[in-house]
Design a protein around this motif. Structure first.
Motif, short mmCIF file in Angstrom:
data_model
loop_
_atom_site.label_atom_id
_atom_site.label_comp_id
_atom_site.label_asym_id
_atom_site.label_seq_id
_atom_site.Cartn_x
_atom_site.Cartn_y
_atom_site.Cartn_z
N GLY A 131 0.80 -1.22 0.00
CA GLY A 131 0.00 0.00 0.00
C GLY A 131 0.84 1.27 0.00
O GLY A 131 1.90 1.35 0.63
N ARG A 132 0.39 2.28 -0.74
CA ARG A 132 0.94 3.62 -0.72
C ARG A 132 2.45 3.64 -1.01
O ARG A 132 3.24 4.32 -0.34
N GLY A 133 2.83 2.86 -2.01
CA GLY A 133 4.19 2.97 -2.53
C GLY A 133 5.23 2.09 -1.88
O GLY A 133 6.41 2.14 -2.25
N ARG A 134 4.85 1.28 -0.90
CA ARG A 134 5.79 0.33 -0.32
C ARG A 134 5.92 -0.87 -1.27
O ARG A 134 5.04 -1.10 -2.10
N HIS A 135 6.99 -1.62 -1.15
CA HIS A 135 7.12 -2.78 -2.04
C HIS A 135 7.34 -4.05 -1.22
O HIS A 135 7.91 -4.02 -0.12
N ILE A 136 6.87 -5.14 -1.77
CA ILE A 136 6.89 -6.44 -1.10
C ILE A 136 8.20 -7.15 -1.38
O ILE A 136 8.66 -7.24 -2.52
N ILE A 137 8.81 -7.68 -0.32
CA ILE A 137 9.96 -8.57 -0.44
C ILE A 137 9.46 -9.97 -0.07
O ILE A 137 9.09 -10.22 1.08
N GLU A 138 9.43 -10.86 -1.04
CA GLU A 138 8.93 -12.21 -0.78
C GLU A 138 10.04 -13.10 -0.22
O GLU A 138 11.13 -13.20 -0.79
N ASN A 139 9.73 -13.74 0.89
CA ASN A 139 10.60 -14.74 1.49
C ASN A 139 9.78 -16.03 1.59
O ASN A 139 9.26 -16.37 2.64
N PRO A 140 9.64 -16.74 0.46
CA PRO A 140 8.72 -17.88 0.43
C PRO A 140 9.09 -18.97 1.43
O PRO A 140 10.27 -19.25 1.68
N LEU A 141 8.07 -19.58 2.00
CA LEU A 141 8.28 -20.76 2.83
C LEU A 141 8.75 -21.91 1.95
O LEU A 141 8.48 -21.94 0.74
N VAL A 142 9.43 -22.84 2.55
CA VAL A 142 9.94 -24.02 1.83
C VAL A 142 9.20 -25.24 2.34
O VAL A 142 9.08 -25.46 3.55
N GLU A 143 8.69 -26.04 1.41
CA GLU A 143 7.99 -27.27 1.79
C GLU A 143 8.97 -28.43 1.86
O GLU A 143 9.71 -28.69 0.89
N ARG A 144 9.00 -29.10 2.99
CA ARG A 144 9.85 -30.27 3.15
C ARG A 144 9.01 -31.40 3.75
O ARG A 144 8.51 -31.26 4.86
N HIS A 145 8.82 -32.45 2.95
CA HIS A 145 8.10 -33.64 3.42
C HIS A 145 6.71 -33.28 3.94
O HIS A 145 6.28 -33.74 5.00
N GLY A 146 6.01 -32.45 3.18
CA GLY A 146 4.63 -32.12 3.53
C GLY A 146 4.48 -31.10 4.64
O GLY A 146 3.37 -30.87 5.13
N ARG A 147 5.58 -30.45 5.05
CA ARG A 147 5.55 -29.47 6.13
C ARG A 147 6.31 -28.23 5.67
O ARG A 147 7.38 -28.33 5.09
N PHE A 148 5.75 -27.07 5.94
CA PHE A 148 6.37 -25.83 5.48
C PHE A 148 7.29 -25.26 6.56
O PHE A 148 6.98 -25.31 7.75
N GLU A 149 8.42 -24.70 6.11
CA GLU A 149 9.40 -24.11 7.03
C GLU A 149 9.86 -22.76 6.48
O GLU A 149 9.75 -22.49 5.29
N MET A 150 10.41 -21.94 7.38
CA MET A 150 10.98 -20.67 6.95
C MET A 150 12.34 -20.89 6.29
O MET A 150 13.09 -21.78 6.67
N ASP A 151 12.63 -20.04 5.31
CA ASP A 151 13.92 -20.09 4.61
C ASP A 151 14.75 -18.90 5.09
O ASP A 151 14.69 -17.80 4.53
N PHE A 152 15.54 -19.13 6.14
CA PHE A 152 16.30 -18.04 6.75
C PHE A 152 17.44 -17.56 5.85
O PHE A 152 17.76 -16.37 5.83
N GLU A 153 18.04 -18.47 5.12
CA GLU A 153 19.14 -18.09 4.22
C GLU A 153 18.62 -17.13 3.15
O GLU A 153 19.26 -16.11 2.84
N ASP A 154 17.48 -17.45 2.58
CA ASP A 154 16.87 -16.58 1.57
C ASP A 154 16.52 -15.22 2.17
O ASP A 154 16.73 -14.17 1.53
N LEU A 155 16.01 -15.22 3.41
CA LEU A 155 15.64 -13.97 4.07
C LEU A 155 16.87 -13.07 4.24
O LEU A 155 16.82 -11.87 3.91
#
Length: 393
Positions: A131-155
């Motif tokens: 909103g109002r000129g801000r931009h999104i930085i996507e840090n997608p979750l990673v799926e491993r064996h049917g469970r999603f986890e955060m990708d800290f290296e990507d972040l």
């Protein structure tokens, strides 16, 4: 379930109900079994309804404020349910968690700043962040064996000097994760290192299944608390979202003052009279109902998992650790996104949220609202089973 009947099927048509009365706008037809919007098809706790009835009987509905009992009910609930000691003066108002995200964006960022989101995630995160000129930085979750986890290296790779904030969904909607202390601590360390403000959406924090425990982000350490804005509400927990009342917990006085300035500018601090009474009643009297609800929802999870295994092996439940809106992994059907949506909507006549609506990583999934009587869940799964059988012939 004691005195609470979660098997009762209640017709919600013609009650200005988004889930049932506004399906045509979302899906192009109104003859669907509604399993999309994240509210429940259960009546709210009778203790809450009784308080509201008494307030209606008073007959005067003027301007409202929040007395000490309101704030104290929040303090006591958070301590009892989540072992986090907060102070009443930390609490501010929002008509909902999404408005709180938007107010935080206005208070702490400027045009050109970046805001991190972790898709697949609740769609309003994207609209609030951009909103109002801000931009999104996507840090997608990673799926491993049917469970999603955060990708800290990507972040770490994606944070630069323009990034000022991260939206955390905890527990996560729609992947159903209840983040562990280790995961939250690692995220907090990254945010402290880069001086990010964490806006933590913890609206689903009371819907936690056996074996899991919600940890408020701000409870990890004073340092993390000083950079965290925590958003909670009784709306998901007690099915009172229509009363538009959320609590925003901000330990740091400077951050709290900045948020308050935006809240005052928008003149929305008064809130909803009935929401104010309902929040206090829910937090003070609603826990027995919540215990019964969680038992019923866990039964629904087990029912769905068993049904899919026996009847729809190409669809798998991403078993939720929390929330009542888990993902169904439909990638085994081998359909494109449009074909999958057509299968559910036009062939099975079931309204669920398309996983693609939640952004990167959601493709091939459908989000199912399981906070509905088990008979309706069976009906929905039967419809899907029949539709899948037709395409396999």
């Amino acid at each position: 379930m004691g005195t609470y009947n979660f098997d009762a099927i209640i017709d919600r048509h013609h009650t200005s109900c988004e889930k049932w009365d506004f399906m045509t706008k979302k899906f192009g037809r109104d003859d669907l079994l509604a399993m999309w919007v994240a509210d429940m098809d259960f009546t709210a706790p009778p203790e809450v309804a009784e308080v509201l009835k008494n307030r209606v009987d008073h007959g005067i509905f003027g301007y409202t404020g929040k007395i000490d009992n309101y704030f104290q009910s929040i303090v006591e609930w958070v301590e009892k349910r989540h072992k986090w000691g907060i102070e009443a003066e930390w609490i501010r108002h929002s008509p909902g968690v999404v408005p709180a995200l938007s107010m935080a964006v206005l208070a702490f960022t400027k045009p050109g700043d970046g805001i991190v989101v972790q898709p697949p995630v609740y769609p309003p995160f994207f609209s609030a962040a951009s909103g109002r000129g801000r931009h999104i930085i996507e840090n997608p979750l990673v799926e491993r064996h049917g469970r999603f986890e955060m990708d800290f290296e990507d972040l770490e790779k994606k944070i630069d000097s323009s990034v000022k904030m991260i939206f955390l969904c905890s527990p996560h909607n729609p992947v159903g994760r209840v983040w562990t202390k280790e995961e939250l601590t690692k995220l907090g360390e990254i945010c402290l290192r880069h001086n990010l403000i964490v806006v933590s959406d913890e609206i689903h924090s009371d819907i936690i299944y056996k074996g899991f425990h919600h940890i408020p982000m701000a409870s990890l350490s004073p340092e993390i608390a000083s950079r965290t804005i925590t958003c909670i509400a009784p709306s998901k927990t007690f099915n009172i979202a229509g009363l538009s009342t959320s609590a925003v917990i901000i330990p740091d006085p400077q951050i709290r003052d900045a948020y308050t300035s935006v809240l005052n500018f928008l003149h929305i601090d008064g809130g909803n009279l009935f929401g104010t009474f309902a929040l206090e009643a829910a937090y003070r009297k609603g826990e027995p109902w919540l215990h019964a609800l969680l038992e019923y929802l866990e039964g629904n999870v087990n029912f769905i998992e068993k049904y899919l295994t026996e009847n729809l092996p190409d669809i798998k439940l991403v078993r939720p650790e929390g929330t009542y809106v888990p993902f169904l992994d439909c990638r085994g059907l081998g359909l494109s996104g449009d074909e999958l949506l057509d299968l559910f909507v036009n062939k099975a006549r079931v309204a669920m949220n398309n996983g693609a609506w939640f952004g990167t990583g959601g493709e091939g999934f459908m989000r199912m609202n399981i906070a509905t009587p088990r008979a309706l869940i069976k009906e929905g799964l039967d419809r899907i089973s029949r539709a899948v059988a037709c395409i396999e012939k």
